[in-house]
Design a protein around this motif. Structure first.
Motif, PDB file in Angstrom:
ATOM      1  N   HIS A 184      -4.907   2.891   0.898  1.00 28.24           N
ATOM      2  CA  HIS A 184      -4.705   1.773   1.985  1.00 28.24           C
ATOM      3  C   HIS A 184      -4.576   0.436   1.464  1.00 28.24           C
ATOM      4  N   LEU A 185      -4.469   0.218   0.322  1.00 31.07           N
ATOM      5  CA  LEU A 185      -4.802  -0.976  -0.349  1.00 31.07           C
ATOM      6  C   LEU A 185      -3.571  -1.431  -1.245  1.00 31.07           C
TER       7      LEU A 185
ATOM      8  N   GLY B 189      -5.610  -4.673  -4.986  1.00 28.52           N
ATOM      9  CA  GLY B 189      -7.105  -4.366  -4.307  1.00 28.52           C
ATOM     10  C   GLY B 189      -7.681  -2.872  -5.116  1.00 28.52           C
ATOM     11  N   HIS B 190      -6.828  -2.309  -6.140  1.00 31.65           N
ATOM     12  CA  HIS B 190      -7.248  -0.920  -6.343  1.00 31.65           C
ATOM     13  C   HIS B 190      -8.381  -1.166  -7.431  1.00 31.65           C
TER      14      HIS B 190
ATOM     15  N   GLU C  14     -10.842  -3.103  -7.774  1.00 30.75           N
ATOM     16  CA  GLU C  14     -12.316  -3.487  -7.253  1.00 30.75           C
ATOM     17  C   GLU C  14     -12.696  -1.987  -6.847  1.00 30.75           C
TER      18      GLU C  14
ATOM     19  N   PRO D  79       0.666  -1.078  -0.150  1.00 33.78           N
ATOM     20  CA  PRO D  79      -0.201   0.230   0.074  1.00 33.78           C
ATOM     21  C   PRO D  79       0.788   1.208   0.120  1.00 33.78           C
TER      22      PRO D  79
ATOM     23  N   ASP E  54      -9.987   5.238  -0.923  1.00 28.66           N
ATOM     24  CA  ASP E  54      -9.807   4.071  -0.253  1.00 28.66           C
ATOM     25  C   ASP E  54      -8.533   3.277  -0.868  1.00 28.66           C
ATOM     26  N   VAL E  55      -7.960   3.621  -2.115  1.00 31.18           N
ATOM     27  CA  VAL E  55      -6.765   2.712  -2.756  1.00 31.18           C
ATOM     28  C   VAL E  55      -5.677   3.166  -1.939  1.00 31.18           C
TER      29      VAL E  55
ATOM     30  N   THR F 157      -1.898  -2.894  -4.395  1.00 32.64           N
ATOM     31  CA  THR F 157      -2.318  -2.622  -5.690  1.00 32.64           C
ATOM     32  C   THR F 157      -3.292  -3.547  -6.392  1.00 32.64           C
TER      33      THR F 157
END
Length: 101
Positions: A59-60, A64-65, A67, A32, A56-57, A62
């Motif tokens: 904290h995720l 998970g981006h 979604e 992240p 929100d991305v 890559t």
């Protein structure tokens, strides 16, 4: 003097051992990291909420981006579709066009 040299060597060897014992963290490109995309309010509450969702991305990882991006895209598309569905001002009646001919 030889005593101070051997002492310096001992300190250097001890430092080398400590350095070897502490592995450096590996670079992980999927870790992240803040995207830092500027988000300017539009004045439309639905659109602004979707734009804030992009944060929100930060904290995720890559992977998970996608979604989040798909969710934001879906929300923006729905907001645009809702604009088309809202009733606008009434159009001219058919008799108006006929009477002018």
């Amino acid at each position: 003097m030889s005593e101070s040299v051997s002492e310096a060597q001992a300190v250097a060897q001890a430092a080398a051992i400590v350095t070897e014992a502490e592995p450096e963290p590996e670079y992980d490109p999927a870790a992240p990291a803040p995207v830092n995309v500027p988000r300017t309010p539009t004045g439309n509450a639905e659109v602004d909420a979707q734009l804030e969702r992009v944060a929100d991305v930060d904290h995720l990882a890559t992977d998970g981006h996608i979604e989040v991006y798909e969710d934001v895209h879906r929300g923006l598309r729905d907001a645009l579709t809702a604009l088309d569905a809202r009733p606008g001002p009434p159009g001219p009646s058919p008799t108006y066009h006929q009477s002018r001919s």
